[in-house]
Design a protein around this motif. Sequence first.
Motif, PDB file in Angstrom:
ATOM      1  N   ARG A 108       0.797  -1.140  -0.019  1.00 55.89           N
ATOM      2  CA  ARG A 108       0.140  -0.029  -0.044  1.00 55.89           C
ATOM      3  C   ARG A 108       0.957   1.319   0.032  1.00 55.89           C
ATOM      4  O   ARG A 108       0.753   2.314  -0.626  1.00 55.89           O
ATOM      5  N   ILE A 109       1.764   1.409   0.909  1.00 57.33           N
ATOM      6  CA  ILE A 109       2.775   2.458   0.828  1.00 57.33           C
ATOM      7  C   ILE A 109       3.524   2.602  -0.623  1.00 57.33           C
ATOM      8  O   ILE A 109       3.659   3.653  -1.038  1.00 57.33           O
ATOM      9  N   ALA A 110       3.936   1.357  -1.083  1.00 59.30           N
ATOM     10  CA  ALA A 110       4.576   1.325  -2.367  1.00 59.30           C
ATOM     11  C   ALA A 110       3.606   2.136  -3.525  1.00 59.30           C
ATOM     12  O   ALA A 110       4.024   2.876  -4.194  1.00 59.30           O
ATOM     13  N   TYR A 111       2.375   1.731  -3.342  1.00 65.05           N
ATOM     14  CA  TYR A 111       1.461   2.376  -4.551  1.00 65.05           C
ATOM     15  C   TYR A 111       1.535   3.858  -4.355  1.00 65.05           C
ATOM     16  O   TYR A 111       1.523   4.613  -5.274  1.00 65.05           O
ATOM     17  N   GLU A 112       1.477   4.208  -3.259  1.00 65.08           N
ATOM     18  CA  GLU A 112       1.140   5.848  -2.843  1.00 65.08           C
ATOM     19  C   GLU A 112       2.352   6.461  -3.231  1.00 65.08           C
ATOM     20  O   GLU A 112       2.381   7.557  -3.724  1.00 65.08           O
ATOM     21  N   ILE A 113       3.484   5.764  -2.993  1.00 64.98           N
ATOM     22  CA  ILE A 113       4.790   6.440  -3.526  1.00 64.98           C
ATOM     23  C   ILE A 113       4.780   6.656  -4.983  1.00 64.98           C
ATOM     24  O   ILE A 113       5.001   7.432  -5.517  1.00 64.98           O
ATOM     25  N   ILE A 114       4.393   5.600  -5.859  1.00 65.10           N
ATOM     26  CA  ILE A 114       4.238   5.493  -7.105  1.00 65.10           C
ATOM     27  C   ILE A 114       3.266   6.469  -7.569  1.00 65.10           C
ATOM     28  O   ILE A 114       3.707   7.548  -8.735  1.00 65.10           O
ATOM     29  N   GLU A 115       2.229   6.935  -6.775  1.00 66.10           N
ATOM     30  CA  GLU A 115       1.240   7.826  -7.299  1.00 66.10           C
ATOM     31  C   GLU A 115       1.996   9.312  -7.059  1.00 66.10           C
ATOM     32  O   GLU A 115       1.648  10.399  -7.701  1.00 66.10           O
ATOM     33  N   ASN A 116       3.042   9.436  -6.482  1.00 65.32           N
ATOM     34  CA  ASN A 116       3.891  10.815  -6.352  1.00 65.32           C
ATOM     35  C   ASN A 116       5.140  10.696  -6.804  1.00 65.32           C
ATOM     36  O   ASN A 116       6.138  11.355  -6.377  1.00 65.32           O
ATOM     37  N   ILE A 117       5.359   9.985  -7.998  1.00 65.69           N
ATOM     38  CA  ILE A 117       6.458   9.905  -8.664  1.00 65.69           C
ATOM     39  C   ILE A 117       6.111  10.523 -10.069  1.00 65.69           C
ATOM     40  O   ILE A 117       5.036  10.388 -10.699  1.00 65.69           O
ATOM     41  N   ASN A 118       7.036  11.805 -10.248  1.00 67.63           N
ATOM     42  CA  ASN A 118       6.651  12.462 -11.525  1.00 67.63           C
ATOM     43  C   ASN A 118       7.151  11.893 -12.840  1.00 67.63           C
ATOM     44  O   ASN A 118       7.740  10.652 -12.833  1.00 67.63           O
ATOM     45  N   ALA A 119       6.832  12.703 -13.995  1.00 67.42           N
ATOM     46  CA  ALA A 119       7.013  11.774 -15.334  1.00 67.42           C
ATOM     47  C   ALA A 119       8.508  11.392 -15.408  1.00 67.42           C
ATOM     48  O   ALA A 119       8.900  10.487 -16.345  1.00 67.42           O
ATOM     49  N   GLU A 120       9.329  12.228 -14.769  1.00 66.39           N
ATOM     50  CA  GLU A 120      10.813  12.045 -14.936  1.00 66.39           C
ATOM     51  C   GLU A 120      11.178  10.939 -14.074  1.00 66.39           C
ATOM     52  O   GLU A 120      12.354  10.533 -14.282  1.00 66.39           O
ATOM     53  N   GLY A 121      10.526  10.296 -13.113  1.00 69.69           N
ATOM     54  CA  GLY A 121      10.849   9.296 -12.387  1.00 69.69           C
ATOM     55  C   GLY A 121      11.284   9.696 -10.833  1.00 69.69           C
ATOM     56  O   GLY A 121      11.751   8.933 -10.049  1.00 69.69           O
ATOM     57  N   TYR A 122      11.121  10.980 -10.564  1.00 74.32           N
ATOM     58  CA  TYR A 122      11.556  11.559  -9.193  1.00 74.32           C
ATOM     59  C   TYR A 122      10.328  11.658  -8.288  1.00 74.32           C
ATOM     60  O   TYR A 122       9.294  11.777  -8.891  1.00 74.32           O
TER      61      TYR A 122
END
Length: 423
Positions: A108-122
């Motif tokens: 669940r935490i990983a999914y939320e992190i992905i949601e907050n990664i921008n198009a450049e991967g940061y």
Amino acid sequence: MKLRVSQTQTTKQKFSSTLRGWLPILQANLDTLVETLEPFVEENPFISVKAGSEIPEKPFEKKNIFRESAKTSVSDTIEALTLDKKSLFQTLYEQVNPPLFPTEKSQRIAYEIIENINAEGYFEADALVEIAHTLNVKETEVEKIRQRFAYLEPLGVGAQDVKEAFLFQLQDLTLENTLYEMAEKLILNFDVIESFGKEPLFHEALNIIKRFHNPPAIDFLEEEKEVVPDIFIYTIEGAIEVRLNDTYYPEVIIDTEGVDESNSFVSQKLKDAKDLIDALEMRKATLYKIGLMIIEYQYDFFFGKAIKPMKLKDLADDLGRNPSTISRAIAGKYLSCARGVIPLKQFFATAVEEDISNSAIKEYMIELVKHENKQKPLSDIKLLSLIEKQFNVKMVRRTITKYRQQFNIASSSERKKLYTLVG
């Protein structure tokens, strides 16, 4: 109750006589349909083609796809999110599985992190506090999970800045200690990197850093091929609705102003024009019926389950068509639903045996790894033995290895190291 589509003999005959000459129309992708019609237009002075409107706004937002998929198994997610070219977010989402993310909480935490990664991967650093608040966990827990992104593809993804992205990529390399330490020093002191120019191994370390990706997701910033779905599947309050992408279809316009329709040449060209319109309508009808049959055979898939074995011949028999015609109808076609944009061919899972699909075996393999003994992870040979016993089939070890690699599951020895790392 089966959703079989009954047809009259007259309709079948019309299909055969008309569509036989227009099979390229059935086979064409929706986004190349206008181009496919051009030869017919060039041969007929009484018709023109108006391109359909742009593809409608996608009814399924990215975040909703992730939320929905989070409730399903890893294999469901990977089966579902198949695009012509996978996006950065889908690539990351497929990797949220054991051993790096062994628990539901870590996922669940990983999914939320992905949601907050921008198009450049940061990773957007200010989102860490928000994620912790949303999931009611400690910020240190979120950060611990984010650090595990250093082991995901593309290398460097999830980092907060260039330096950290380079450090993530450096961790993936096997270097001698002195060279590793020099590369790490250059990264940490990137702003004054020239000051280390006279130190031993400077140039070797610099050459390594030059190979790193910046930004981490640079390969995903290239323009992706637009995938235009033919079919939309909506699940509303437990009911399923099939719709075609009508707005994208080209319109055939017949212009007979000022011509003698009784003339044999004109009469024949007008008949050809009407046949062309019929062929387009039959293309729609065929794909609509295919959508209905996919719902019948794969109903549970649209509510979070795995894809079931489905044979092309079964669909052809139910629709009263030749398998080769159905094969043409699904080639290069896509279906859009709450679980992603999916090639129609994906629903026709290759069967290992009559009632056993590859997806079912992959599902079982993932469950075995998920619940394996962390001190003694299952080897591919052991996985093979357990799968053969469970499904009563004969397979070879390299097939299991291939399946494991498809899901980014490390070898048993590598998993043992990772378990120790994240334990």
